[in-house]
Design a protein around this motif. Structure first.
Motif, PDB file in Angstrom:
ATOM      1  N   ASP A 126       0.865  -1.183   0.000  1.00 26.11           N
ATOM      2  CA  ASP A 126       0.000   0.000   0.000  1.00 26.11           C
ATOM      3  C   ASP A 126       0.906   1.239   0.000  1.00 26.11           C
ATOM      4  O   ASP A 126       1.549   1.517   1.013  1.00 26.11           O
ATOM      5  N   ASP A 143      -7.352   0.325  -0.669  1.00 21.75           N
ATOM      6  CA  ASP A 143      -8.681   0.818  -0.329  1.00 21.75           C
ATOM      7  C   ASP A 143      -9.243   1.622  -1.503  1.00 21.75           C
ATOM      8  O   ASP A 143      -8.749   2.696  -1.814  1.00 21.75           O
ATOM      9  N   ARG A 144     -10.255   1.084  -2.152  1.00 21.40           N
ATOM     10  CA  ARG A 144     -10.861   1.747  -3.312  1.00 21.40           C
ATOM     11  C   ARG A 144     -11.398   3.132  -2.924  1.00 21.40           C
ATOM     12  O   ARG A 144     -11.179   4.115  -3.636  1.00 21.40           O
ATOM     13  N   ASP A 145     -12.123   3.194  -1.811  1.00 21.79           N
ATOM     14  CA  ASP A 145     -12.723   4.471  -1.414  1.00 21.79           C
ATOM     15  C   ASP A 145     -11.660   5.532  -1.164  1.00 21.79           C
ATOM     16  O   ASP A 145     -11.850   6.706  -1.511  1.00 21.79           O
ATOM     17  N   TRP A 262      -8.055  -4.226  -6.804  1.00 24.52           N
ATOM     18  CA  TRP A 262      -8.832  -4.554  -5.610  1.00 24.52           C
ATOM     19  C   TRP A 262      -9.380  -5.976  -5.661  1.00 24.52           C
ATOM     20  O   TRP A 262     -10.370  -6.292  -5.011  1.00 24.52           O
TER      21      TRP A 262
END
Length: 550
Positions: A126, A143-145, A262
């Motif tokens: 990440d 984390d997509r959001d 993802w």
């Protein structure tokens, strides 16, 4: 090229003695078999797999789980195909620069790792990848959001449009991937699948309206045309997933591929070859065989059904064959006089509009504490993302003793696409200069956009498509399979019917293709279809395993 020597030695020990004599050409141009061999225990071969790329390994392992006698033949000395790990002069490299998906606990590779005790360690990075160009630096994380909000924070970002688009993209990708992984959800449909699809028609309608349209047209529908950061990032992603830019990419394929980061995506410590090796070991543990250094010279129909498969000095008979080969390679392997499938011929033509791989393999100075990481570098976002303008870079970590240079430092693999038709149209004497020009541009891209990495370079090993072919077995050094350009023809072969009776093709050319996760899933489906109704005894674990693609 010495990677996985212990596995290769084990596979050789499992091979039966070579039959007396060798295969010789017949007047028809095919090969006349001498005494044929079966499995090491004399059992007839239920399924023979040509090629230990991830499509072939997926097919072989699923068939072995179902109790079939499986033999995998691989021309190279190690498994993985274009997603392999090799050794050169004491340094280890990934053959291609990429991330790997499908590693999550509920996904295909994750389930296999757990079920078969495969010794693979995944680094969940990440950010997963950093996109860099002269006008944008953007990290894509787990984390997509968080990624969407990072886009929304950029100057001039149309925030609500971005959130609406990614909500639509997530719903579309979830539905498309669930359909891919669900047994019976793709043609040929049974009554149950037709009924389920009919009930789900309202949910499918937004996706179906995108069919035959480009991803760029979908962005325009959401009011996102002209928002350069998103367009640049999606262009780069499409180039490595669906093998063309967003303005050319068939929208449903691109929407599914946009979920790439993802879908259980991570970095396999020690190189992706460790996963390929583990899948081979699982096939062996289920009573199958993997034979390396076995280039298939010819396949031809057997008079009593099934196929003769001929290597140098050995001829095998199998009722069913799954070929993890590019279409031109499979076409050249089928014996003269055997009718060619129109689909095989079409794939071979369409691949001429595809790509070859130009590579730089880098030995790096050690940097204590450095983690593995991946970069997408674009020198000119307004130009074509080929021929050194777009680079994908995979860098190993400082503590990765199985993916390192001979001096103990990290290694990196840098790749770019070159149009295979343009390269092959050049005179042989001109190809070297063309490739060197592309590689010079690749070095400039590293210096300008990743100076911290360029400063660590101790040694550069340049590789042309011809070199890539030698390392991976890919015809002409081709990479990535068929470009999924706009058109309803992309949906013609969702069921992957056999090329000929008892002969299937798998890999990144065949739907769903494109990634090792998709290629392995393609192999699973082909194996289940090939063995449907076949009389093979379930192994001790198959009854509890269920479908690997469930």
């Amino acid at each position: 090229m010495k990677f996985l020597r212990p596995l290769a030695r084990r596979a050789r020990r499992l091979q039966p003695d070579r039959p007396e004599g060798v295969c010789v050409p017949s007047r028809a141009g095919s090969l006349v078999p001498r005494p044929a061999s079966a499995g090491r225990d004399g059992r007839p071969i239920d399924l023979l797999v040509i090629g230990a790329g991830f499509g072939g390994l997926g097919a072989g392992l699923r068939a072995a789980e179902l109790g079939a006698m499986v033999v995998v033949l691989e021309a190279q000395a190690y498994p993985g195909g274009c997603a392999s790990t090799f050794e050169h002069a004491g340094s280890r490299f990934e053959s291609g620069a990429t991330l790997f998906s499908g590693l999550g606990d509920e996904q295909l590779f994750g389930r296999w790792i757990e079920r078969h005790g495969i010794d693979v360690e995944v680094d969940w990075l990440d950010p997963l990848v950093e996109y860099r160009s002269p006008r944008l630096e953007l990290g894509v994380g787990l984390d997509r959001d968080a990624f969407v909000e990072r886009l929304c924070a950029l100057p001039g970002a149309p925030r609500e449009a971005l959130r609406r688009f990614f909500a639509f993209q997530e719903r579309s990708a979830d539905r498309l991937w669930r359909t891919l992984e669900e047994p019976g959800a793709l043609p040929p449909f049974g009554a149950g699948a037709l009924w389920r699809h009919a009930k789900d028609l309202p949910a499918w309608s937004p996706i179906l309206r995108c069919a035959g349209k480009s991803l760029s047209s979908v962005l325009a529908r959401f009011g996102l045309s002209g928002f350069a950061p998103l367009e640049d990032a999606l262009n780069a992603l499409c180039q490595i997933t669906v093998q063309c830019g967003a303005d050319e990419a068939e929208a449903p394929f691109a929407l599914a591929a946009a979920d790439y980061y993802w879908r259980g995506t991570g970095h396999v410590r020690g190189g992706i070859g460790r996963l390929a090796s583990g899948l081979c070991e699982a096939i062996l543990d289920h009573g199958g065989e993997a034979r390396f250094g076995k280039r298939v010279r010819c396949i031809e129909p057997h008079a009593d059904g099934g196929w003769w498969v001929h290597t140098l000095g050995e001829s095998l008979h199998a009722e069913r064959v799954i070929a993890n080969l590019l279409p031109p390679a499979l076409d050249a392997t089928i014996a003269v006089g055997v009718p060619r499938s129109p689909r095989l011929q079409r794939y071979t033509r369409e691949l001429q509009a595809g790509w070859g791989a130009c590579m730089l393999y880098l030995e790096l100075d050690d940097q204590p504490g450095a983690a593995p990481h991946h970069l997408q570098l674009v020198q000119d976002p307004d130009a074509l993302l080929t021929e050194g303008n777009h680079l994908f870079v995979s860098v190993s970590g400082c503590r990765d003793e199985q993916l390192c240079s001979r001096s103990g430092g990290a290694t990196a693999t840098v790749s770019t696409h070159v149009p295979i038709a343009k390269l092959r149209a050049l005179a042989t004497t001109e190809r070297g200069a063309y490739v060197r020009g592309v590689q010079d541009k690749m070095r400039r891209g590293l210096r300008e956009l990743a100076p911290e990495l360029d400063a660590r370079v101790r040694r550069v090993l340049p590789a042309s498509p011809r070199t890539f072919e030698r390392y991976t077995g890919r015809t002409h050094g081709m990479v990535g399979g068929l470009p999924r350009r706009v058109g309803l023809r992309q949906y013609m072969d969702l069921s992957n019917p056999p090329i000929a009776p008892g002969l299937w093709m798998v890999g990144d050319t065949v739907f769903p293709g494109q990634s090792i996760y998709a290629s392995a899933t393609c192999g699973v489906r082909a194996a289940e279809r090939a063995l449907s109704g076949a009389r093979v005894g379930l192994s001790r674990s198959a009854a509890s395993v269920g479908s690997a693609s469930a």
